[in-house]
Design a protein around this motif. Structure first.
Motif, short mmCIF file in Angstrom:
data_model
loop_
_atom_site.label_atom_id
_atom_site.label_comp_id
_atom_site.label_asym_id
_atom_site.label_seq_id
_atom_site.Cartn_x
_atom_site.Cartn_y
_atom_site.Cartn_z
N GLY A 197 0.80 -1.22 0.00
CA GLY A 197 0.00 0.00 0.00
C GLY A 197 0.83 1.26 0.00
N GLN A 198 2.16 1.14 -0.05
CA GLN A 198 3.06 2.29 -0.01
C GLN A 198 3.79 2.43 -1.35
N SER A 199 3.72 3.62 -1.93
CA SER A 199 4.37 3.86 -3.22
C SER A 199 5.88 3.69 -3.14
N CYS A 200 6.45 3.34 -4.28
CA CYS A 200 7.91 3.40 -4.44
C CYS A 200 8.37 4.86 -4.40
N ASP A 201 9.66 5.05 -4.56
CA ASP A 201 10.22 6.39 -4.75
C ASP A 201 9.89 6.82 -6.18
N MET A 202 8.59 7.14 -6.39
CA MET A 202 8.10 7.37 -7.75
C MET A 202 8.72 8.60 -8.39
N GLN A 203 9.04 9.61 -7.61
CA GLN A 203 9.65 10.82 -8.16
C GLN A 203 10.98 10.50 -8.82
N GLN A 223 7.95 5.40 4.52
CA GLN A 223 8.80 6.24 3.69
C GLN A 223 8.31 7.69 3.74
N PRO A 224 9.20 8.66 3.97
CA PRO A 224 8.78 10.06 3.96
C PRO A 224 8.09 10.43 2.65
N GLY A 225 6.93 11.09 2.76
CA GLY A 225 6.19 11.50 1.58
C GLY A 225 5.19 10.49 1.07
N ALA A 226 5.25 9.26 1.58
CA ALA A 226 4.33 8.21 1.14
C ALA A 226 3.36 7.88 2.26
N GLU A 227 2.09 8.00 1.99
CA GLU A 227 1.05 7.66 2.95
C GLU A 227 0.42 6.34 2.54
N SER A 228 0.78 5.28 3.24
CA SER A 228 0.33 3.94 2.86
C SER A 228 -1.17 3.77 3.07
N ALA A 229 -1.77 2.96 2.21
CA ALA A 229 -3.16 2.54 2.41
C ALA A 229 -3.24 1.30 3.29
N TRP A 230 -2.09 0.70 3.62
CA TRP A 230 -1.99 -0.43 4.54
C TRP A 230 -2.87 -1.61 4.11
N GLY A 258 -1.50 7.87 -0.54
CA GLY A 258 -1.03 9.16 -1.01
C GLY A 258 0.46 9.16 -1.25
N TYR A 259 0.90 10.09 -2.10
CA TYR A 259 2.33 10.24 -2.37
C TYR A 259 2.63 11.71 -2.65
#
Length: 401
Positions: free
Chosen positions: A139-145, A293-300, A169-170
């Motif tokens: 539920g947590q994004s990779c370092d997409m940036q 991860q900073p900046g990533a808001e997991s949906a868990w 969220g990311y």
């Protein structure tokens, strides 16, 4: 008789969901009707994306996303080894080669630094990927940036496999908005954040990709005169422009998914609350807890712990089987894809991606779903701490949580 039978995940269905499905059963449209578009609009609006294309499952969504990206024989798709096999299989369906990038030991997602180094080598060898599927594990994004910057530099299409991550969220924006990935994939399987029983969706901000995705989900057929290759013969006329598939979602599934979307914020908030409570209750045990991860808001979607095996006497298998024996449906996400026999036949071997393999030897997914009660969660923690030989201290923390 065991006191509990607690699965690792489970859907939450209420009367409104049931009523929504019954309403479709009583309507003229069971499939290819208006409820599908309503569901698509609801997901697109929630994620702040321009287009959403619903399909029968997330594997189908991955497949048509790869096709829409132009992936085919002679091309390469890269993804994470720590994922369900569909994230890799979608490349094989297109006739492409598949390779993997090892995971970050903290986030358990594809490691952007390792990806950068692998891309440098691939450029020198003339073997750059056409598609990279970045998996939002648990539920947590990779370092997409960072990965999006690499996509711009090296020219690959970035697809986010967010099967675990609707509602996440990311960098202050919803996963699926299209700020970094060209296409984002969601799953609506019963154990996911929201469910349509079975179903998937592709989100994109590209109108041409959206049009092609719609064709690919329905045999490659269009009824739009502007897309036709020969003159339109009337309202009944259609043309098959390419080889597509019967990947359509039914209105029954869409009705359930649409109803569930009205509670997505509630579902995600409850998952975050339970994950934070696990963090408190499990602190001090010989476990590595999930990393935020900073900046990533997991949906868990998942709550995964790693056993610190050097500090306990039990093996991973013994811990797993003891918890299953206590009625706790722990699971393991995932067996690294490159260790599957099919992919070993493609030339992969043990040792190729050591971080994913190390993780696999330590991981256990604990129960996490919106209806999980504090009493059930306390039972999970008590049983786990007992197996780890730390029952007294963990129970003390549970009483004071």
């Amino acid at each position: 008789m065991m006191p509990y039978q607690i699965p690792y995940g489970r859907q939450n269905i209420d009367q409104a969901d049931i009523d929504a499905v019954v309403a479709v059963l009583n309507s003229p449209w069971l499939t290819q009707g208006p409820t599908i578009e309503c569901f698509e609009r609801a997901v697109a609006a929630h994620c702040q994306a321009d287009f959403a294309i619903a399909v029968c499952n997330a594997t189908a969504a991955l497949h048509i996303a790869c096709l829409a990206a132009g992936l085919g024989p002679g091309d390469r798709l890269w993804t994470s080894p720590n994922t369900f096999v569909a994230s890799a299989n979608c490349g094989r369906y297109c006739g492409a080669e598949v390779d993997f990038v090892d995971i970050d030991p903290l986030t358990l997602n594809l490691d952007a630094g390792l990806l950068a180094r692998k891309l440098e080598a691939a450029e020198l060898n003339g073997r750059l990927p056409k598609v990279v599927v970045a998996v939002a594990f648990s539920g947590q994004s990779c370092d997409m940036q960072s990965i999006a910057r690499l996509a711009e530099r090296y020219g690959f299409t970035l697809i986010e496999d967010a099967a675990h991550a609707i509602g996440a969220g990311y960098l202050g924006r919803p996963v699926g908005c299209g700020d970094h990935a060209v296409m984002t994939i969601f799953s609506f399987h019963p154990v996911k954040i929201v469910t349509s029983a079975e179903g998937g969706m592709v989100l994109t901000n590209d109108p041409q990709l959206a049009a092609r995705l719609r064709r690919l989900r329905s045999h490659g057929i269009t009824g739009e005169p502007a897309q036709m290759k020969v003159p339109d013969h009337g309202l009944w006329y259609y043309q098959q422009l390419e080889l597509g598939f019967n990947y359509r979602m039914t209105d029954l599934h869409a009705a359930l998914g649409l109803s569930q979307m009205s509670r997505i914020d509630e579902f995600v908030a409850k998952r975050r609350e339970l994950a934070a409570r696990y963090d408190r209750l499990l602190a001090g045990l010989p476990l590595t807890l999930p990393y935020n991860q900073p900046g990533a808001e997991s949906a868990w979607h998942l709550y995964v712990v790693r056993l610190q095996l050097e500090y306990i006497q039990s093996s991973q298998r013994e811990v797993f089987e003891a918890l299953r024996g206590a009625g706790i449906g722990v699971n393991l996400h995932y067996i690294p894809v490159h260790l599957q026999p099919y992919y070993q036949e493609q030339g992969f071997a043990e040792g190729d991606f050591p971080e994913a393999e190390r993780y696999f030897g330590e991981a256990i997914s604990l129960p996490l779903f919106p209806d999980l009660t504090e009493e059930q969660q306390d039972y999970v923690v008590a049983q786990l701490s007992q197996v780890l030989g730390q029952a007294s201290s963990a129970n003390s923390r549970a009483r004071h949580a």
